[in-house]
Design an enzyme around this catalytic site. Sequence first.
Site, PDB file in Angstrom:
ATOM      1  N   ASN A   1       8.228  -5.315  -0.797  1.00 45.04           N
ATOM      2  CA  ASN A   1       7.923  -4.479   0.185  1.00 45.04           C
ATOM      3  C   ASN A   1       6.502  -4.310   0.446  1.00 45.04           C
ATOM      4  O   ASN A   1       5.747  -3.841  -0.168  1.00 45.04           O
ATOM      5  CB  ASN A   1       8.424  -2.996  -0.651  1.00 45.04           C
ATOM      6  CG  ASN A   1       8.369  -1.949   0.502  1.00 45.04           C
ATOM      7  OD1 ASN A   1       7.791  -1.967   1.558  1.00 45.04           O
ATOM      8  ND2 ASN A   1       9.208  -0.801   0.120  1.00 45.04           N
TER       9      ASN A   1
ATOM     10  N   ALA B   1       3.028  -0.790   4.620  1.00 48.21           N
ATOM     11  CA  ALA B   1       2.558  -0.771   6.145  1.00 48.21           C
ATOM     12  C   ALA B   1       2.074  -2.046   6.591  1.00 48.21           C
ATOM     13  O   ALA B   1       1.974  -2.416   7.821  1.00 48.21           O
ATOM     14  CB  ALA B   1       1.678   0.338   6.345  1.00 48.21           C
TER      15      ALA B   1
ATOM     16  N   ARG C   1      12.855   5.104  12.775  1.00 52.06           N
ATOM     17  CA  ARG C   1      11.658   5.713  12.810  1.00 52.06           C
ATOM     18  C   ARG C   1      10.608   5.488  13.736  1.00 52.06           C
ATOM     19  O   ARG C   1      11.080   5.351  14.980  1.00 52.06           O
ATOM     20  CB  ARG C   1      10.952   5.342  11.376  1.00 52.06           C
ATOM     21  CG  ARG C   1      11.880   5.951  10.038  1.00 52.06           C
ATOM     22  CD  ARG C   1      11.160   5.405   8.679  1.00 52.06           C
ATOM     23  NE  ARG C   1       9.924   6.279   8.461  1.00 52.06           N
ATOM     24  CZ  ARG C   1       8.972   6.193   7.690  1.00 52.06           C
ATOM     25  NH1 ARG C   1       9.272   5.181   6.782  1.00 52.06           N
ATOM     26  NH2 ARG C   1       8.230   6.917   7.382  1.00 52.06           N
TER      27      ARG C   1
ATOM     28  N   ARG D   1       5.834  12.183  -3.429  1.00 52.58           N
ATOM     29  CA  ARG D   1       5.448  12.947  -2.061  1.00 52.58           C
ATOM     30  C   ARG D   1       6.577  12.185  -1.281  1.00 52.58           C
ATOM     31  O   ARG D   1       7.260  11.366  -1.460  1.00 52.58           O
ATOM     32  CB  ARG D   1       4.344  12.594  -1.514  1.00 52.58           C
ATOM     33  CG  ARG D   1       3.144  13.304  -2.208  1.00 52.58           C
ATOM     34  CD  ARG D   1       1.840  12.953  -1.319  1.00 52.58           C
ATOM     35  NE  ARG D   1       0.569  12.685  -2.242  1.00 52.58           N
ATOM     36  CZ  ARG D   1      -0.528  12.217  -1.801  1.00 52.58           C
ATOM     37  NH1 ARG D   1      -0.714  11.970  -0.574  1.00 52.58           N
ATOM     38  NH2 ARG D   1      -1.398  12.048  -2.932  1.00 52.58           N
TER      39      ARG D   1
ATOM     40  N   GLU E   1      12.852  -9.348   1.464  1.00 52.17           N
ATOM     41  CA  GLU E   1      12.059  -8.245   2.338  1.00 52.17           C
ATOM     42  C   GLU E   1      12.632  -6.992   2.014  1.00 52.17           C
ATOM     43  O   GLU E   1      13.736  -6.787   2.576  1.00 52.17           O
ATOM     44  CB  GLU E   1      11.453  -8.487   3.807  1.00 52.17           C
ATOM     45  CG  GLU E   1      10.754  -7.502   4.208  1.00 52.17           C
ATOM     46  CD  GLU E   1      10.566  -7.593   5.906  1.00 52.17           C
ATOM     47  OE1 GLU E   1      10.975  -8.698   6.277  1.00 52.17           O
ATOM     48  OE2 GLU E   1       9.904  -6.772   6.537  1.00 52.17           O
TER      49      GLU E   1
ATOM     50  N   PRO F   1       0.981  -1.220  -0.099  1.00 50.92           N
ATOM     51  CA  PRO F   1      -0.045  -0.055   0.068  1.00 50.92           C
ATOM     52  C   PRO F   1       0.885   1.423  -0.044  1.00 50.92           C
ATOM     53  O   PRO F   1       1.952   1.248   0.617  1.00 50.92           O
ATOM     54  CB  PRO F   1      -0.573  -0.180   1.291  1.00 50.92           C
ATOM     55  CG  PRO F   1      -0.083  -1.223   2.117  1.00 50.92           C
ATOM     56  CD  PRO F   1       0.462  -2.200   1.072  1.00 50.92           C
ATOM     57  N   ASN F   2       0.410   1.966  -0.860  1.00 49.41           N
ATOM     58  CA  ASN F   2       0.859   3.502  -0.844  1.00 49.41           C
ATOM     59  C   ASN F   2       2.284   3.681  -1.650  1.00 49.41           C
ATOM     60  O   ASN F   2       2.555   4.719  -2.102  1.00 49.41           O
ATOM     61  CB  ASN F   2       1.060   4.220   0.232  1.00 49.41           C
ATOM     62  CG  ASN F   2      -0.257   4.356   1.224  1.00 49.41           C
ATOM     63  OD1 ASN F   2      -1.351   4.762   0.564  1.00 49.41           O
ATOM     64  ND2 ASN F   2      -0.447   3.684   2.443  1.00 49.41           N
TER      65      ASN F   2
ATOM     66  N   HIS G   1      12.761  -2.638   2.560  1.00 47.00           N
ATOM     67  CA  HIS G   1      12.424  -1.501   2.971  1.00 47.00           C
ATOM     68  C   HIS G   1      13.093  -0.209   2.477  1.00 47.00           C
ATOM     69  O   HIS G   1      14.207  -0.121   2.735  1.00 47.00           O
ATOM     70  CB  HIS G   1      11.938  -1.457   4.537  1.00 47.00           C
ATOM     71  CG  HIS G   1      11.031  -2.556   4.709  1.00 47.00           C
ATOM     72  ND1 HIS G   1       9.580  -2.230   4.814  1.00 47.00           N
ATOM     73  CD2 HIS G   1      11.289  -3.587   5.572  1.00 47.00           C
ATOM     74  CE1 HIS G   1       9.205  -3.544   5.225  1.00 47.00           C
ATOM     75  NE2 HIS G   1      10.046  -4.224   5.486  1.00 47.00           N
TER      76      HIS G   1
ATOM     77  N   TYR H   1      11.549   8.669   1.005  1.00 48.34           N
ATOM     78  CA  TYR H   1      11.315   7.606   0.080  1.00 48.34           C
ATOM     79  C   TYR H   1      12.173   7.836  -1.470  1.00 48.34           C
ATOM     80  O   TYR H   1      12.098   6.975  -2.075  1.00 48.34           O
ATOM     81  CB  TYR H   1       9.956   7.389  -0.303  1.00 48.34           C
ATOM     82  CG  TYR H   1       9.147   6.946   0.955  1.00 48.34           C
ATOM     83  CD1 TYR H   1       9.530   5.554   1.367  1.00 48.34           C
ATOM     84  CD2 TYR H   1       8.044   7.515   1.438  1.00 48.34           C
ATOM     85  CE1 TYR H   1       8.858   5.184   2.719  1.00 48.34           C
ATOM     86  CE2 TYR H   1       7.598   7.179   2.719  1.00 48.34           C
ATOM     87  CZ  TYR H   1       8.000   5.977   3.402  1.00 48.34           C
ATOM     88  OH  TYR H   1       7.311   5.422   4.489  1.00 48.34           O
TER      89      TYR H   1
HETATM   90  O1  CA2 Z   1      10.503   2.021   4.131  1.00 48.66           O
HETATM   91  C1  CA2 Z   1       9.653   1.129   3.470  1.00 48.66           C
HETATM   92  O2  CA2 Z   1       9.844   0.833   2.375  1.00 48.66           O
HETATM   93  C2  CA2 Z   1       8.184   1.129   4.164  1.00 48.66           C
HETATM   94  O3  CA2 Z   1       7.834  -0.083   3.640  1.00 48.66           O
HETATM   95  C3  CA2 Z   1       7.373   1.995   3.506  1.00 48.66           C
HETATM   96  C4  CA2 Z   1       5.991   1.806   4.005  1.00 48.66           C
HETATM   97  C5  CA2 Z   1       6.004   2.172   5.610  1.00 48.66           C
HETATM   98  O4  CA2 Z   1       4.904   2.018   6.122  1.00 48.66           O
HETATM   99  C6  CA2 Z   1       6.812   1.159   6.106  1.00 48.66           C
HETATM  100  O5  CA2 Z   1       6.966   1.303   7.504  1.00 48.66           O
HETATM  101  C7  CA2 Z   1       8.407   1.205   5.517  1.00 48.66           C
HETATM  102  C8  CA2 Z   1       4.934   3.198   3.482  1.00 48.66           C
HETATM  103  C9  CA2 Z   1       4.963   3.272   2.039  1.00 48.66           C
HETATM  104  C10 CA2 Z   1       4.439   4.527   1.739  1.00 48.66           C
HETATM  105  O6  CA2 Z   1       5.195   5.165   0.489  1.00 48.66           O
HETATM  106  C11 CA2 Z   1       5.057   6.285   0.147  1.00 48.66           C
HETATM  107  C12 CA2 Z   1       5.734   6.727  -0.749  1.00 48.66           C
HETATM  108  C13 CA2 Z   1       5.956   7.901  -1.301  1.00 48.66           C
HETATM  109  C14 CA2 Z   1       4.892   8.977  -0.580  1.00 48.66           C
HETATM  110  C15 CA2 Z   1       4.229   8.616   0.271  1.00 48.66           C
HETATM  111  C16 CA2 Z   1       4.280   7.359   0.588  1.00 48.66           C
END
Ligand code: CA2
Length: 146
Positions: free
Chosen positions: A75, A78, A108, A19, A99, A11-12, A101, A24
């Site tokens: 990946n 969340a 964090r 963003r 896996e 997700p996301n 991240h 990221y």
């Molecule tokens: O660090 C990572 O890759 C995470 O898996 C990213 C997840 C977060 O919930 C994990 O704790 C760590 C969130 C992905 C959200 O991705 C976005 C990318 C650009 C802008 C907003 C969100």
Amino acid sequence: MTRRILLVNGPNLNLLGTREPEIYGEETLTDVEAHVGRVAGDFGLEVRAVQSNHEGVLIDAIHEAREDCSAIIINPGAFTHTSIALRDALSGVALPVAEVHISNVHAREDFRRHSYISGVADCVIVGCGVQGYELAVRRLAAVLAG
Ligand code: CA2
């Protein structure tokens, strides 16, 4: 052996590059998927990429990998911190799992430090930015080569 890797983004992650570049990076998911495909190609591997914001879609994609993939890069976003169902799907297909991240989840919020996925992954790559996906391909290629 099927020379294909399933690349799963949760997700996301479709928002990559649009963003929060300070967390990221600036590359889009399309950039990342293309790069992973190129690196995998160097090892004679193909990539099938899936991204979804829905847990069940990710689980179905993992189940389907049993038919025609030999490894999984994931990946889980969340869902990493919440999903026993995703963990069970990965352990059920019994393929090597990397896996990834993008961010350093250990630097964090505390809730990001626990992963339901790591216990069924063969390797965990954290905090290397989107380069982590490339490292995952290289590791899985080595694992598959035995
Ligand atoms: O660090 C990572 O890759 C995470 O898996 C990213 C997840 C977060 O919930 C994990 O704790 C760590 C969130 C992905 C959200 O991705 C976005 C990318 C650009 C802008 C907003 C969100």
